[in-house]
Scaffold this motif. Structure first.
Motif, PDB file in Angstrom:
ATOM      1  N   PHE A  72     -35.439 -45.758 -16.326  1.00 36.57           N
ATOM      2  CA  PHE A  72     -34.281 -45.055 -15.788  1.00 36.57           C
ATOM      3  C   PHE A  72     -34.383 -43.575 -16.134  1.00 36.57           C
ATOM      4  CE2 PHE A  72     -32.010 -49.279 -16.305  1.00 36.57           C
ATOM      5  CZ  PHE A  72     -31.939 -49.529 -14.940  1.00 36.57           C
ATOM      6  N   ALA A  73     -33.747 -42.740 -15.329  1.00 36.37           N
ATOM      7  CA  ALA A  73     -33.752 -41.297 -15.592  1.00 36.37           C
ATOM      8  C   ALA A  73     -33.111 -40.976 -16.935  1.00 36.37           C
ATOM      9  CB  ALA A  73     -33.029 -40.562 -14.470  1.00 36.37           C
ATOM     10  N   SER A  74     -32.074 -41.729 -17.298  1.00 39.87           N
ATOM     11  CA  SER A  74     -31.389 -41.482 -18.567  1.00 39.87           C
ATOM     12  C   SER A  74     -32.183 -41.989 -19.759  1.00 39.87           C
ATOM     13  CB  SER A  74     -30.007 -42.139 -18.555  1.00 39.87           C
ATOM     14  OG  SER A  74     -30.110 -43.548 -18.359  1.00 39.87           O
ATOM     15  N   SER A 176     -25.596 -36.031 -19.444  1.00 39.11           N
ATOM     16  CA  SER A 176     -25.996 -37.394 -19.782  1.00 39.11           C
ATOM     17  C   SER A 176     -25.175 -38.416 -19.011  1.00 39.11           C
ATOM     18  CB  SER A 176     -25.831 -37.622 -21.289  1.00 39.11           C
ATOM     19  OG  SER A 176     -26.098 -38.963 -21.629  1.00 39.11           O
ATOM     20  N   LEU A 177     -23.861 -38.201 -18.921  1.00 38.55           N
ATOM     21  CA  LEU A 177     -23.007 -39.122 -18.175  1.00 38.55           C
ATOM     22  C   LEU A 177     -23.403 -39.170 -16.699  1.00 38.55           C
ATOM     23  CD1 LEU A 177     -19.558 -38.315 -19.801  1.00 38.55           C
ATOM     24  CD2 LEU A 177     -20.581 -40.603 -19.634  1.00 38.55           C
ATOM     25  N   ALA A 178     -23.713 -38.019 -16.126  1.00 37.02           N
ATOM     26  CA  ALA A 178     -24.119 -37.973 -14.716  1.00 37.02           C
ATOM     27  C   ALA A 178     -25.431 -38.723 -14.509  1.00 37.02           C
ATOM     28  CB  ALA A 178     -24.242 -36.525 -14.259  1.00 37.02           C
ATOM     29  N   GLU A 179     -26.374 -38.577 -15.449  1.00 35.57           N
ATOM     30  CA  GLU A 179     -27.648 -39.300 -15.339  1.00 35.57           C
ATOM     31  C   GLU A 179     -27.442 -40.803 -15.425  1.00 35.57           C
ATOM     32  OE1 GLU A 179     -31.530 -36.769 -16.732  1.00 35.57           O
ATOM     33  OE2 GLU A 179     -30.487 -37.962 -18.243  1.00 35.57           O
ATOM     34  N   ILE A 180     -26.618 -41.228 -16.379  1.00 40.10           N
ATOM     35  CA  ILE A 180     -26.354 -42.661 -16.518  1.00 40.10           C
ATOM     36  C   ILE A 180     -25.680 -43.196 -15.264  1.00 40.10           C
ATOM     37  CG2 ILE A 180     -25.031 -44.379 -17.813  1.00 40.10           C
ATOM     38  CD1 ILE A 180     -25.454 -42.605 -20.316  1.00 40.10           C
ATOM     39  N   ALA A 181     -24.717 -42.436 -14.721  1.00 35.83           N
ATOM     40  CA  ALA A 181     -24.034 -42.856 -13.493  1.00 35.83           C
ATOM     41  C   ALA A 181     -25.028 -43.006 -12.344  1.00 35.83           C
ATOM     42  CB  ALA A 181     -22.951 -41.852 -13.134  1.00 35.83           C
ATOM     43  N   ALA A 182     -25.949 -42.060 -12.206  1.00 35.36           N
ATOM     44  CA  ALA A 182     -26.952 -42.142 -11.143  1.00 35.36           C
ATOM     45  C   ALA A 182     -27.841 -43.368 -11.323  1.00 35.36           C
ATOM     46  CB  ALA A 182     -27.794 -40.867 -11.123  1.00 35.36           C
ATOM     47  N   ASP A 183     -28.180 -43.683 -12.564  1.00 39.18           N
ATOM     48  CA  ASP A 183     -28.991 -44.877 -12.825  1.00 39.18           C
ATOM     49  C   ASP A 183     -28.229 -46.147 -12.469  1.00 39.18           C
ATOM     50  OD1 ASP A 183     -31.239 -43.515 -13.744  1.00 39.18           O
ATOM     51  OD2 ASP A 183     -30.585 -43.545 -15.837  1.00 39.18           O
ATOM     52  N   LEU A 295     -20.830 -47.066 -23.274  1.00 37.54           N
ATOM     53  CA  LEU A 295     -20.589 -48.202 -22.382  1.00 37.54           C
ATOM     54  C   LEU A 295     -21.430 -48.110 -21.115  1.00 37.54           C
ATOM     55  CD1 LEU A 295     -16.716 -48.446 -22.783  1.00 37.54           C
ATOM     56  CD2 LEU A 295     -18.381 -50.177 -23.502  1.00 37.54           C
ATOM     57  N   GLY A 296     -21.653 -46.906 -20.621  1.00 36.83           N
ATOM     58  CA  GLY A 296     -22.517 -46.748 -19.463  1.00 36.83           C
ATOM     59  C   GLY A 296     -23.940 -47.175 -19.759  1.00 36.83           C
ATOM     60  N   ALA A 297     -24.454 -46.767 -20.925  1.00 42.07           N
ATOM     61  CA  ALA A 297     -25.804 -47.168 -21.322  1.00 42.07           C
ATOM     62  C   ALA A 297     -25.878 -48.674 -21.541  1.00 42.07           C
ATOM     63  CB  ALA A 297     -26.212 -46.421 -22.590  1.00 42.07           C
ATOM     64  N   VAL A 298     -24.825 -49.248 -22.117  1.00 45.79           N
ATOM     65  CA  VAL A 298     -24.772 -50.698 -22.326  1.00 45.79           C
ATOM     66  C   VAL A 298     -24.751 -51.431 -20.987  1.00 45.79           C
ATOM     67  CG1 VAL A 298     -23.235 -52.544 -23.114  1.00 45.79           C
ATOM     68  CG2 VAL A 298     -23.744 -50.617 -24.628  1.00 45.79           C
ATOM     69  N   ARG A 299     -24.018 -50.872 -20.008  1.00 39.60           N
ATOM     70  CA  ARG A 299     -23.970 -51.482 -18.670  1.00 39.60           C
ATOM     71  C   ARG A 299     -25.376 -51.581 -18.076  1.00 39.60           C
ATOM     72  NH1 ARG A 299     -19.892 -48.658 -14.653  1.00 39.60           N
ATOM     73  NH2 ARG A 299     -18.465 -49.453 -16.247  1.00 39.60           N
ATOM     74  N   LEU A 300     -26.148 -50.526 -18.217  1.00 40.08           N
ATOM     75  CA  LEU A 300     -27.526 -50.543 -17.721  1.00 40.08           C
ATOM     76  C   LEU A 300     -28.364 -51.584 -18.449  1.00 40.08           C
ATOM     77  CD1 LEU A 300     -28.405 -46.758 -17.300  1.00 40.08           C
ATOM     78  CD2 LEU A 300     -28.345 -48.475 -15.483  1.00 40.08           C
ATOM     79  N   GLU A 301     -28.219 -51.621 -19.764  1.00 35.19           N
ATOM     80  CA  GLU A 301     -28.994 -52.570 -20.576  1.00 35.19           C
ATOM     81  C   GLU A 301     -28.664 -54.008 -20.174  1.00 35.19           C
ATOM     82  OE1 GLU A 301     -31.587 -53.533 -23.952  1.00 35.19           O
ATOM     83  OE2 GLU A 301     -31.234 -51.680 -22.870  1.00 35.19           O
ATOM     84  N   ARG A 302     -27.387 -54.288 -20.000  1.00 35.83           N
ATOM     85  CA  ARG A 302     -26.983 -55.650 -19.632  1.00 35.83           C
ATOM     86  C   ARG A 302     -27.484 -56.015 -18.235  1.00 35.83           C
ATOM     87  NH1 ARG A 302     -20.700 -55.415 -21.891  1.00 35.83           N
ATOM     88  NH2 ARG A 302     -21.231 -55.585 -24.124  1.00 35.83           N
ATOM     89  N   HIS A 303     -27.428 -55.071 -17.314  1.00 38.79           N
ATOM     90  CA  HIS A 303     -27.955 -55.339 -15.977  1.00 38.79           C
ATOM     91  C   HIS A 303     -29.449 -55.628 -16.038  1.00 38.79           C
ATOM     92  CE1 HIS A 303     -28.716 -54.980 -11.675  1.00 38.79           C
ATOM     93  NE2 HIS A 303     -29.737 -54.219 -11.995  1.00 38.79           N
ATOM     94  N   ARG A 304     -30.155 -54.843 -16.811  1.00 40.47           N
ATOM     95  CA  ARG A 304     -31.606 -54.998 -16.914  1.00 40.47           C
ATOM     96  C   ARG A 304     -31.978 -56.390 -17.405  1.00 40.47           C
ATOM     97  NH1 ARG A 304     -33.663 -49.973 -19.315  1.00 40.47           N
ATOM     98  NH2 ARG A 304     -32.824 -50.636 -21.298  1.00 40.47           N
ATOM     99  N   HIS A 305     -31.135 -56.970 -18.242  1.00 46.25           N
ATOM    100  CA  HIS A 305     -31.441 -58.279 -18.806  1.00 46.25           C
ATOM    101  C   HIS A 305     -30.652 -59.405 -18.141  1.00 46.25           C
ATOM    102  CE1 HIS A 305     -34.082 -56.708 -21.903  1.00 46.25           C
ATOM    103  NE2 HIS A 305     -33.228 -55.730 -22.065  1.00 46.25           N
TER     104      HIS A 305
END
Length: 332
Positions: A72-74, A176-183, A295-305
């Protein structure tokens, strides 16, 4: 070579390397043959192998980053970020693995990799529960000492240690928030809630820009990245590892602080060593922004798994934080 990879599904995020890759890298770095390689399964991002090499007194650790297209970009080039942080982590050098080699060339394998010394001890996630809970206080107290030592390191600018760098803390947080949102959007999920908080961070930048001195944030320092002595009478930290999410910023924004604050149990001893954060209404407002970033980073992590139910939980948690950010605090 004796090769013991972890069997993974074809669609799994973590993809193993081959025995051939490890053999080639061993010859390049050590001019010797790999005797054995066993994949270690604690991490959820890089692939990590404990490798015995002909002519070396001790096993070494080989860590392989995901292929660039899978990042991910973030989370871009986290391994390079970790490598760039090593000089700043000299304050805890006795606890850290030493870097033997780093290779970003992608000549032997299309992934970044690091070779490090193998820390002694046993993983805290596997063995901390072997101790009576009252003894955990000493563990968390020591973790507080280590975190304070890291946070006392001052840096040149805000943002990830390697890059990008920002002149102000508000720019780093909003970016950072914008990058996480884009991911989040790149994998087909809604990120409108994250973008609202990114906009708030930019709009009310003066609250974030009360933080004027960049401090080193460990990024992922908690039990999962800690080694403890194998046979000590109480849990004794012998090493810390995988600090690849380091940042320059507000210590209150560190993942470690979030986890230390999560429960009022044995981890209260963390604060005995670290000291109290304190803070006013502005600090409380900033902490809510930091929580949304986590929470945004956690959302990505949970989706990934593939943890769909837990991805949905993140929306409720962000909604609660967003409501607190926008209600009754417009005067600060």
């Amino acid at each position: 070579m004796e090769f013991q990879p972890i069997e993974r599904a074809a669609q799994a995020f973590q993809q193993p390397v081959t025995a051939r890759h490890i053999e080639q890298i061993s010859r390049r770095v050590f001019d010797g043959d790999a005797v054995s390689a066993r994949e270690l399964g604690l991490g959820m991002y890089n692939n990590t192998y404990k490798v015995t090499v002909e002519g070396q007194d001790r096993p070494v650790i080989m860590r392989f980053a995901p292929e660039p297209a899978r990042q991910f970009a973030s989370e871009r080039e986290l391994m390079r970020n970790e490598y760039a942080t090593v000089p700043y982590l000299s304050v805890i050098a006795p606890l850290m693995p030493r870097v033997i080699a780093a290779d970003w060339s992608h000549e032997l394998i299309g992934r970044d990799y690091l070779i490090q010394t193998c820390l002694g001890g046993v993983p805290a996630p596997e063995h901390l529960r072997d101790y009576p809970r009252p003894t955990w206080r000493s563990f968390y107290r020591r973790l507080g000492e280590i975190t304070r030592t890291v946070h006392d390191v001052r840096g040149p600018r805000f943002g990830p240690v390697a890059a990008p760098a920002y002149d102000t803390w508000s720019q780093a947080v909003a970016g950072s928030l914008a990058e996480i949102a884009a991911d989040v959007e790149s994998v087909g999920l809604d990120a409108a809630d994250l973008r609202k908080v990114a906009d708030l961070a930019a709009e009310r930048h003066h609250l974030l820009d009360e933080i004027t001195e960049p401090r080193l944030l460990a990024g992922d320092l908690w039990t999962v990245n800690v080694m403890i002595a194998a046979e000590a009478p109480e849990p004794t930290i012998t090493g810390v590892l995988d600090l690849d999410r380091t940042w320059w910023g507000d210590p209150a924004a560190d993942w470690t602080i979030r986890l230390a604050s999560a429960r009022r149990d044995e981890r209260l001893a963390f604060w005995e060593a670290y000291g109290e954060l304190g803070g006013d209404q502005a600090a409380e407002w900033r902490s809510l922004v930091y929580e949304v970033r986590h929470l945004g980073a956690v959302r990505l992590e949970r989706h990934r798994h593939g943890q769909g139910d837990r991805v949905r939980e993140s929306y409720d948690a962000v909604a609660a934080a967003l409501a607190a950010l926008t209600s009754g605090r417009r005067h600060i």
